[in-house]
Design a protein around this motif. Structure first.
Motif, short mmCIF file in Angstrom:
data_model
loop_
_atom_site.label_atom_id
_atom_site.label_comp_id
_atom_site.label_asym_id
_atom_site.label_seq_id
_atom_site.Cartn_x
_atom_site.Cartn_y
_atom_site.Cartn_z
N UNK A 55 -2.31 -41.99 -29.26
CA UNK A 55 -2.98 -41.35 -28.13
C UNK A 55 -2.00 -40.51 -27.30
N UNK A 56 -2.29 -39.24 -27.22
CA UNK A 56 -1.50 -38.31 -26.42
C UNK A 56 -2.33 -37.87 -25.22
N UNK A 57 -1.61 -37.36 -24.21
CA UNK A 57 -2.31 -36.88 -23.01
C UNK A 57 -2.07 -35.38 -22.90
N UNK A 58 -3.12 -34.61 -22.59
CA UNK A 58 -2.88 -33.21 -22.22
C UNK A 58 -2.93 -33.14 -20.71
N UNK A 59 -1.80 -32.74 -20.13
CA UNK A 59 -1.74 -32.56 -18.69
C UNK A 59 -2.12 -31.12 -18.42
N UNK A 60 -3.24 -30.91 -17.71
CA UNK A 60 -3.81 -29.56 -17.61
C UNK A 60 -3.25 -28.77 -16.43
N UNK A 61 -2.33 -29.38 -15.67
CA UNK A 61 -1.70 -28.64 -14.56
C UNK A 61 -0.22 -28.40 -14.86
N UNK A 62 0.55 -28.08 -13.83
CA UNK A 62 1.95 -27.70 -14.03
C UNK A 62 2.83 -28.91 -14.35
N UNK A 63 4.03 -28.64 -14.87
CA UNK A 63 4.99 -29.72 -15.11
C UNK A 63 5.45 -30.31 -13.78
N UNK A 64 5.48 -29.48 -12.73
CA UNK A 64 5.84 -30.00 -11.40
C UNK A 64 4.83 -31.08 -11.00
N UNK A 65 3.55 -30.77 -11.25
CA UNK A 65 2.50 -31.73 -10.90
C UNK A 65 2.56 -32.95 -11.82
N UNK A 66 2.91 -32.74 -13.07
CA UNK A 66 3.05 -33.88 -14.00
C UNK A 66 4.15 -34.81 -13.50
N UNK A 67 5.27 -34.22 -13.07
CA UNK A 67 6.36 -35.08 -12.60
C UNK A 67 5.93 -35.80 -11.32
N UNK A 68 5.15 -35.12 -10.49
CA UNK A 68 4.64 -35.76 -9.27
C UNK A 68 3.72 -36.94 -9.65
#
Ligand code: BUP
Length: 461
Positions: free
Chosen positions: A132-145
């Motif tokens: 299972x993988x996740x697609x983060x649909x926003x920015x990497x900045x938001x992913x790190x947040x």
């Protein structure tokens, strides 16, 4: 699964901001990367735009199959006044156990779930032994947040007390943190924290960004500085619609604005859109109208007046003020209809994009090298506007951004800023070089292409 083609199942949640990157990923995987792809759909979709978009994807890509998820009954009255898209997230989250039987016999190699569903879907996938993988649909900045926020809350008695300094990335000012997250009991906060906590349990995280735009955040995530034991990060963006015939699709569907753009001088048009999800206040619409007219630039403006497009019946002339449409005839093209934004941004007449900074809009501007005048409003948009300003894709007048509707920016100020940014060669050149990097990284052999290739290799194993 056909031969050694991996079969990847994609599970988007609700809203165009989520569906669009999933459909682009579907096309990239099935056409350029040799995968069989299925997309899980919940019908009816929340907005008409999603329904058209999904149908468009299936019509254009016969290799992409649809898997229907029927939601379990869900009593929305538990969350009075909640955003209809958040409600759909919640309904899907509660229906996650139904995914087990739906996916078990598909012969799938991997599941890619939307971030909004991650914490409930990962355990279901594990139960049926599906990576299972996740697609983060926003920015990497938001992913790190998102990855760091649960730790931040643990050390701050469960509340946002100030700026959030993400280890290895940068400091996110308190004012840029999505408003809902200031309330620990908000439905969105509960979903966001649960997803952030469980990201580490995914087999990997795909993020719709590219290294040249967000190197700091991507590197920090990969090195485990943001969260220890973070899974592999695949920066696969900017995901774009492959083989888009410039302007032709929009013209075929009889959209006059593409013809109108053809008649405008190169890099002269200000394209204005605040996204598909939340209308701006009527007072601000009026001032924007005054500002665009006074800027003297040609403009293409997508006006929205409701949260969900199915309910939009307000008249344009009433929204914009008496006589406006007549006065700007020739200078401006105003529409309430859906425009093919990706095609619009690729049109050579576009010189500036006044954007709410939904992440897809940012990635589309980046892919076209169009400078952005960032005007974020809610959710992750301020963080994204920060990425725009840092990454050289455009400028952000921070005091314009508002969550509430009380502050209205005057038409005069808008006109001055538009004129200044349009005349600024440095802004234009920087955005163009971001555009060159975006195209290079997504194309065959670029960093994002290689990232996606590596993801597919893992699916094949
Ligand atoms: Br409006 C509009 N045409 O007329 P974001 C939007 N779009 O193609 P959002 C059109 O919808 P979130 C229109 O190109 C982008 O791909 C646009 O996604 C497209 O913002 C997508 O930019 C909108 O991420 O979502 O919808 O506000 O709230 O998730 O940021």
């Amino acid at each position: 699964r056909t031969g050694d083609r991996p079969h990847v199942i994609l599970l988007p949640s609700a809203g165009m901001g989520h569906l669009v990157p999933f459909s682009r990923l579907a096309v990239a995987l099935s056409s350029g990367h040799g995968c069989d792809v299925s997309v899980v759909a919940v019908l009816p979709t929340v907005s008409a735009a999603e329904s058209r978009h999904l149908q468009g994807l299936l019509d254009a890509s016969p290799a992409v199959r649809r898997l229907d998820l029927h939601l379990a009954p869900f009593d929305e009255s538990e969350f009075p006044g909640a955003d209809p898209f958040f409600l759909r997230f919640e309904a899907m989250r509660r229906s996650a156990p139904l995914l087990g039987p739906l996916l078990a016999d598909t012969g799938a190699s991997a599941l890619v779930t939307d971030i909004a569903l991650a914490s409930v879907v990962i355990p279901v996938a594990k139960e049926i032994h599906l990576p299972c993988y996740v697609l983060f649909t926003a920015s990497a900045a938001m992913l790190s947040f998102c990855a760091y926020f649960p730790t931040y809350l643990d050390t701050n008695a469960g509340r946002v007390v100030g700026d959030v300094d993400i280890p290895g990335v940068y400091r996110i000012p308190k004012a840029s943190i999505p408003q809902a997250l200031h309330d620990p009991n908000h439905l969105f906060t509960r979903q966001f924290v649960a997803n952030g906590q469980d990201l580490a349990k995914a087999d990997g995280v795909l993020v719709n960004t590219f290294d040249a735009l967000e190197l700091e955040a991507v590197t920090a995530l990969r090195q485990g500085s943001v969260a220890a034991g973070f899974p592999p990060v695949f920066s696969v963006g900017p995901l774009v619609t492959v083989n888009l015939p410039a302007g032709e699709a929009a013209k075929e569907s009889g959209n006059d604005y593409m013809y109108w753009l053809d008649a405008q001088p190169a890099q002269s048009v200000v394209y204005v859109s605040f996204g598909s999800r939340k209308a701006i206040s009527r007072d601000q619409v009026r001032e924007l109208a005054i500002g665009l007219e006074a800027s003297g630039q040609p403009f293409l403006w997508v006006v929205k007046s409701t949260v969900v497009d199915r309910d939009d019946s307000a008249e344009l002339s009433e929204l914009l003020g008496e006589g406006f449409l007549e006065r700007v005839q020739g200078q401006g093209f105003v529409t309430k209809a859906w425009v093919e934004q990706e095609e619009v941004l690729k049109h050579e007449s576009i010189g500036l994009f006044i954007s709410h900074c939904g992440w897809n809009s940012v990635t589309e501007a980046a892919a076209s090298g169009v400078p952005v005048l960032a005007w974020p409003r809610f959710g992750d948009q301020r963080v994204n506007a920060g990425v725009v300003a840092r990454g050289g894709l455009g400028v952000w007048v921070e005091r314009w951004s508002w969550e509430g509707e009380e502050d209205v920016v005057s038409g005069e100020e808008i006109a001055e800023k538009v004129k200044a940014v349009m005349a600024d060669e440095t802004v234009r050149k920087k955005a163009a070089s971001v555009g060159e990097a975006a195209v290079k990284e997504f194309a065959d052999g670029g960093t994002s292409y290689r990232s996606l290739t590596e993801f597919v290799r893992r699916c094949r194993d």
